[in-house]
Design a protein around this motif. Structure first.
Motif, PDB file in Angstrom:
ATOM      1  N   ASP A   5      32.034  46.337  72.006  1.00 28.38           N
ATOM      2  CA  ASP A   5      32.452  47.084  70.829  1.00 28.38           C
ATOM      3  C   ASP A   5      32.676  46.158  69.641  1.00 28.38           C
ATOM      4  OD1 ASP A   5      32.585  49.909  70.668  1.00 28.38           O
ATOM      5  OD2 ASP A   5      34.653  49.675  69.924  1.00 28.38           O
ATOM      6  N   ALA A   6      33.215  44.969  69.925  1.00 29.56           N
ATOM      7  CA  ALA A   6      33.428  43.995  68.852  1.00 29.56           C
ATOM      8  C   ALA A   6      32.088  43.599  68.225  1.00 29.56           C
ATOM      9  CB  ALA A   6      34.165  42.767  69.393  1.00 29.56           C
ATOM     10  N   VAL A   7      31.057  43.449  69.037  1.00 29.27           N
ATOM     11  CA  VAL A   7      29.720  43.113  68.525  1.00 29.27           C
ATOM     12  C   VAL A   7      29.200  44.268  67.657  1.00 29.27           C
ATOM     13  CG1 VAL A   7      27.322  42.583  69.135  1.00 29.27           C
ATOM     14  CG2 VAL A   7      29.219  41.625  70.505  1.00 29.27           C
ATOM     15  N   ARG A   8      29.376  45.495  68.178  1.00 29.46           N
ATOM     16  CA  ARG A   8      28.899  46.654  67.417  1.00 29.46           C
ATOM     17  C   ARG A   8      29.565  46.714  66.037  1.00 29.46           C
ATOM     18  NH1 ARG A   8      30.779  51.368  66.137  1.00 29.46           N
ATOM     19  NH2 ARG A   8      32.664  51.115  67.386  1.00 29.46           N
ATOM     20  N   VAL A   9      30.875  46.521  66.023  1.00 24.42           N
ATOM     21  CA  VAL A   9      31.602  46.598  64.756  1.00 24.42           C
ATOM     22  C   VAL A   9      31.139  45.482  63.801  1.00 24.42           C
ATOM     23  CG1 VAL A   9      33.894  46.336  63.702  1.00 24.42           C
ATOM     24  CG2 VAL A   9      33.591  47.795  65.715  1.00 24.42           C
ATOM     25  N   SER A  10      30.891  44.291  64.361  1.00 26.51           N
ATOM     26  CA  SER A  10      30.514  43.161  63.503  1.00 26.51           C
ATOM     27  C   SER A  10      29.125  43.354  62.874  1.00 26.51           C
ATOM     28  CB  SER A  10      30.555  41.853  64.299  1.00 26.51           C
ATOM     29  OG  SER A  10      29.432  41.784  65.162  1.00 26.51           O
ATOM     30  N   VAL A  11      28.306  44.232  63.464  1.00 27.73           N
ATOM     31  CA  VAL A  11      26.959  44.455  62.922  1.00 27.73           C
ATOM     32  C   VAL A  11      26.861  45.799  62.194  1.00 27.73           C
ATOM     33  CG1 VAL A  11      24.504  44.664  63.506  1.00 27.73           C
ATOM     34  CG2 VAL A  11      25.961  43.027  64.735  1.00 27.73           C
ATOM     35  N   LEU A  12      27.330  46.865  62.867  1.00 25.58           N
ATOM     36  CA  LEU A  12      27.115  48.214  62.329  1.00 25.58           C
ATOM     37  C   LEU A  12      28.377  48.841  61.738  1.00 25.58           C
ATOM     38  CD1 LEU A  12      24.876  49.568  65.247  1.00 25.58           C
ATOM     39  CD2 LEU A  12      24.102  48.820  62.997  1.00 25.58           C
ATOM     40  N   GLY A  13      29.526  48.155  61.879  1.00 27.56           N
ATOM     41  CA  GLY A  13      30.785  48.689  61.364  1.00 27.56           C
ATOM     42  C   GLY A  13      30.815  48.707  59.841  1.00 27.56           C
ATOM     43  N   ARG A  14      31.946  49.179  59.292  1.00 19.20           N
ATOM     44  CA  ARG A  14      32.049  49.327  57.838  1.00 19.20           C
ATOM     45  C   ARG A  14      31.835  47.991  57.119  1.00 19.20           C
ATOM     46  NH1 ARG A  14      36.468  50.944  54.602  1.00 19.20           N
ATOM     47  NH2 ARG A  14      37.873  50.658  56.390  1.00 19.20           N
ATOM     48  N   ASN A  15      32.316  46.906  57.704  1.00 19.09           N
ATOM     49  CA  ASN A  15      32.104  45.588  57.108  1.00 19.09           C
ATOM     50  C   ASN A  15      31.085  44.772  57.897  1.00 19.09           C
ATOM     51  OD1 ASN A  15      34.091  45.996  55.053  1.00 19.09           O
ATOM     52  ND2 ASN A  15      35.671  45.743  56.659  1.00 19.09           N
ATOM     53  N   GLY A  16      30.224  45.489  58.667  1.00 17.51           N
ATOM     54  CA  GLY A  16      29.245  44.789  59.507  1.00 17.51           C
ATOM     55  C   GLY A  16      28.119  44.154  58.682  1.00 17.51           C
ATOM     56  N   ARG A  17      27.447  43.227  59.341  1.00 18.90           N
ATOM     57  CA  ARG A  17      26.396  42.478  58.623  1.00 18.90           C
ATOM     58  C   ARG A  17      25.240  43.389  58.215  1.00 18.90           C
ATOM     59  NH1 ARG A  17      25.137  37.441  62.435  1.00 18.90           N
ATOM     60  NH2 ARG A  17      23.573  36.984  60.831  1.00 18.90           N
ATOM     61  N   LEU A  18      24.801  44.277  59.114  1.00 15.69           N
ATOM     62  CA  LEU A  18      23.673  45.156  58.767  1.00 15.69           C
ATOM     63  C   LEU A  18      24.101  46.192  57.726  1.00 15.69           C
ATOM     64  CD1 LEU A  18      20.716  45.760  59.354  1.00 15.69           C
ATOM     65  CD2 LEU A  18      21.459  47.285  61.197  1.00 15.69           C
ATOM     66  N   THR A  19      25.330  46.670  57.842  1.00 16.03           N
ATOM     67  CA  THR A  19      25.846  47.623  56.869  1.00 16.03           C
ATOM     68  C   THR A  19      25.844  46.998  55.467  1.00 16.03           C
ATOM     69  OG1 THR A  19      27.279  48.409  58.622  1.00 16.03           O
ATOM     70  CG2 THR A  19      27.765  49.216  56.419  1.00 16.03           C
ATOM     71  N   ALA A  20      26.220  45.715  55.388  1.00 16.32           N
ATOM     72  CA  ALA A  20      26.235  45.018  54.098  1.00 16.32           C
ATOM     73  C   ALA A  20      24.820  44.914  53.531  1.00 16.32           C
ATOM     74  CB  ALA A  20      26.849  43.628  54.277  1.00 16.32           C
ATOM     75  N   LEU A  21      23.856  44.631  54.414  1.00 16.52           N
ATOM     76  CA  LEU A  21      22.468  44.515  53.939  1.00 16.52           C
ATOM     77  C   LEU A  21      21.969  45.862  53.422  1.00 16.52           C
ATOM     78  CD1 LEU A  21      20.932  42.190  56.703  1.00 16.52           C
ATOM     79  CD2 LEU A  21      21.700  41.569  54.403  1.00 16.52           C
ATOM     80  N   LEU A  22      22.346  46.947  54.129  1.00 23.71           N
ATOM     81  CA  LEU A  22      21.942  48.282  53.672  1.00 23.71           C
ATOM     82  C   LEU A  22      22.573  48.601  52.323  1.00 23.71           C
ATOM     83  CD1 LEU A  22      22.121  50.137  57.094  1.00 23.71           C
ATOM     84  CD2 LEU A  22      20.154  50.222  55.549  1.00 23.71           C
ATOM     85  N   ARG A  23      23.843  48.160  52.197  1.00 27.55           N
ATOM     86  CA  ARG A  23      24.537  48.408  50.929  1.00 27.55           C
ATOM     87  C   ARG A  23      23.856  47.645  49.775  1.00 27.55           C
ATOM     88  NH1 ARG A  23      29.448  46.378  52.104  1.00 27.55           N
ATOM     89  NH2 ARG A  23      29.990  48.061  53.522  1.00 27.55           N
ATOM     90  N   ASP A  24      23.336  46.452  50.099  1.00 28.08           N
ATOM     91  CA  ASP A  24      22.709  45.612  49.062  1.00 28.08           C
ATOM     92  C   ASP A  24      21.284  46.058  48.708  1.00 28.08           C
ATOM     93  OD1 ASP A  24      24.959  44.155  48.904  1.00 28.08           O
ATOM     94  OD2 ASP A  24      24.236  42.455  50.108  1.00 28.08           O
ATOM     95  N   LEU A  25      20.791  47.079  49.403  1.00 29.34           N
ATOM     96  CA  LEU A  25      19.413  47.527  49.181  1.00 29.34           C
ATOM     97  C   LEU A  25      19.176  47.847  47.698  1.00 29.34           C
ATOM     98  CD1 LEU A  25      16.869  48.060  50.849  1.00 29.34           C
ATOM     99  CD2 LEU A  25      17.612  50.427  51.127  1.00 29.34           C
ATOM    100  N   GLY A  26      20.226  48.351  47.040  1.00 31.05           N
ATOM    101  CA  GLY A  26      20.119  48.708  45.631  1.00 31.05           C
ATOM    102  C   GLY A  26      19.780  47.501  44.749  1.00 31.05           C
ATOM    103  N   LYS A  27      20.147  46.296  45.211  1.00 33.31           N
ATOM    104  CA  LYS A  27      19.899  45.097  44.396  1.00 33.31           C
ATOM    105  C   LYS A  27      18.481  44.549  44.612  1.00 33.31           C
ATOM    106  CE  LYS A  27      24.725  43.752  45.039  1.00 33.31           C
ATOM    107  NZ  LYS A  27      25.499  42.850  45.926  1.00 33.31           N
ATOM    108  N   THR A  28      17.783  45.103  45.613  1.00 32.09           N
ATOM    109  CA  THR A  28      16.426  44.642  45.902  1.00 32.09           C
ATOM    110  C   THR A  28      15.493  45.122  44.776  1.00 32.09           C
ATOM    111  OG1 THR A  28      16.940  44.949  48.228  1.00 32.09           O
ATOM    112  CG2 THR A  28      14.606  44.667  47.676  1.00 32.09           C
ATOM    113  N   PRO A  29      14.600  44.271  44.367  1.00 26.96           N
ATOM    114  CA  PRO A  29      13.651  44.699  43.310  1.00 26.96           C
ATOM    115  C   PRO A  29      12.922  45.965  43.755  1.00 26.96           C
ATOM    116  CG  PRO A  29      13.405  42.347  43.798  1.00 26.96           C
ATOM    117  CD  PRO A  29      14.384  42.884  44.783  1.00 26.96           C
ATOM    118  N   PRO A  30      12.730  46.926  42.835  1.00 32.23           N
ATOM    119  CA  PRO A  30      12.190  48.248  43.182  1.00 32.23           C
ATOM    120  C   PRO A  30      10.905  48.162  43.980  1.00 32.23           C
ATOM    121  CG  PRO A  30      12.838  48.160  40.884  1.00 32.23           C
ATOM    122  CD  PRO A  30      13.007  46.778  41.399  1.00 32.23           C
ATOM    123  N   GLU A  31      10.020  47.199  43.732  1.00 36.32           N
ATOM    124  CA  GLU A  31       8.726  47.171  44.432  1.00 36.32           C
ATOM    125  C   GLU A  31       8.873  46.751  45.892  1.00 36.32           C
ATOM    126  OE1 GLU A  31       9.640  45.438  41.868  1.00 36.32           O
ATOM    127  OE2 GLU A  31       9.328  43.291  42.218  1.00 36.32           O
TER     128      GLU A  31
END
Ligand code: 2NL
Length: 357
Positions: free
Chosen positions: A26-52
């Motif tokens: 569960d600790a692994v799941r939270v660290s990746v998919l949780g609210r402050n998880g690494r993958l969640t952060a990357l998804l959140r940053d998608l908006g900063k990716t150049p549109p193309e």
């Protein structure tokens, strides 16, 4: 897949492999998919990716999220299965094992004797009556035709409770026999009557053969046309059943009690030397008995011309010692578990008449 996503995938898979239990998982799941998880952060940053690049990046992130979610659930199922296997192995039930011994209590020989008396007299139609240990002077003495200056009333013999009545009424007593219960029974229950009264009794006596608290069982029958023949038949049957000697000799010997007329001691045949009951030429006194004194009947409002009865009384300790060869009175009250293990009775095999009490 970009390098950062490959790295996240590899690290997550390594962490999943290292997670040894559902909590670590569960600790692994939270660290990746949780609210402050690494993958969640990357998804959140998608908006900063150049549109193309956004579409491709988004698809890659979603695919990685699905992959890692599936990997987590697969690992979880594996861990839970392993945990269940471990429990099943540890808690394996072997139904061929013998049961653990359950510590069971034992029935005290005094209780057993009173149960046996209840079984034998019960089969003859007797009910059980009980009453208070603290009695009035009237129920314990006067109603039983025991006169004011009878030696039994001496405070050397009887436990009197502190006098509370200033008007001169006699103080309450610890009952010296179970007879007051029969007085109460005659006052309360309708006639005819057949009762036994087992219970505690008290006398100011203490030596090797007397205890200040002991037990008696008395019996009382009141009916029309009751004779000495009924008394004799009843007590002979009782004694032969209780001592389990079918041809036990029984002798009735004239005696005196204030509450019966005529009165008789009842003896059984035994061999004094061996202690064996029913054999040898000696006699042993077991019971007191008699026809209820007409004055006792009158004292409780019963017309002695219409109703007669017989009564008897015996010491429970005495007959118990005789029946089981118990040599000393004192251990009855010592609560010594070693004595009880020797003389006590199985509570799962209670006294019943069909097994020949
Ligand atoms: C003995 C003798 C006896 C009784 C008890 C009794 C009770 C009532 C009326 C008449 Cl209410 N009698 N009881 C009668 C005779 C003897 O006991 O040696 N007991 C240990």
């Amino acid at each position: 897949m970009t390098d950062d996503l490959s790295e996240l995938r590899a690290e997550t898979e390594a962490a999943l492999a290292a997670a040894a239990d559902p909590r670590a998982l569960d600790a692994v799941r939270v660290s990746v998919l949780g609210r402050n998880g690494r993958l969640t952060a990357l998804l959140r940053d998608l908006g900063k990716t150049p549109p193309e690049q956004r579409r491709e990046r988004g698809a890659a992130l979603n695919a990685l999220r699905d992959t890692l979610s599936a990997a987590i659930e697969t690992r979880r199922a594996g861990l839970e299965a392993a945990e269940l296997d471990a429990r099943l192995a540890a808690e394996r039930l072997d139904p061929s094992l013998p049961p653990r011994p359950v510590p069971a209590g034992l029935i005290h020989p005094i209780s057993r004797t009173m149960e046996e008396m209840a079984a034998i007299f019960g089969a003859m139609g007797f009910a059980i009556a009980e009453g208070p240990d603290v009695e009035t002077d009237w129920h314990n003495f006067s109603a039983l035709n025991i006169p004011a200056h009878h030696p039994a009333r001496d405070d050397q013999d009887t436990f009197y409770l502190t006098a509370s009545d200033a008007g001169g009424a006699p103080p309450p007593v610890l009952r010296t026999h179970t007879s007051p219960v029969q007085i109460r029974t005659m006052l309360e229950r309708p006639l005819p009557l057949r009762v036994i009264v087992p219970g505690r009794t008290y006398r100011a006596d203490h030596d090797a053969t007397h205890s200040p608290m002991f037990h008696q069982c008395e019996g009382l029958v009141i009916d029309r046309d009751i004779t000495l023949g009924h008394l004799k038949g009843c007590l002979i049957d009782f004694l032969r059943a209780f001592f389990a000697v079918p041809d036990l000799p029984v002798r009735f010997r004239a005696s005196y009690f204030p509450f019966t007329e005529p009165s008789m001691e009842v003896d059984i045949g035994w061999d004094r030397k061996s202690g064996e009951l029913g054999k040898g030429g000696d006699w042993l006194e077991i019971l007191g008995s008699g026809m209820v004194h007409p004055r006792v009947l009158a004292n409780v409002g019963i017309d002695p011309r219409e109703w007669q009865g017989f009564a008897f009384g015996m010491g429970v300790e005495r007959v118990t010692m005789l029946k089981h060869g118990i040599p000393d009175l004192r251990p009855f009250y010592d609560s010594d578990i070693r004595w009880l293990r020797h003389y006590g009775f199985n509570p799962l095999a209670p006294a019943v008449l069909h097994e020949g009490v």
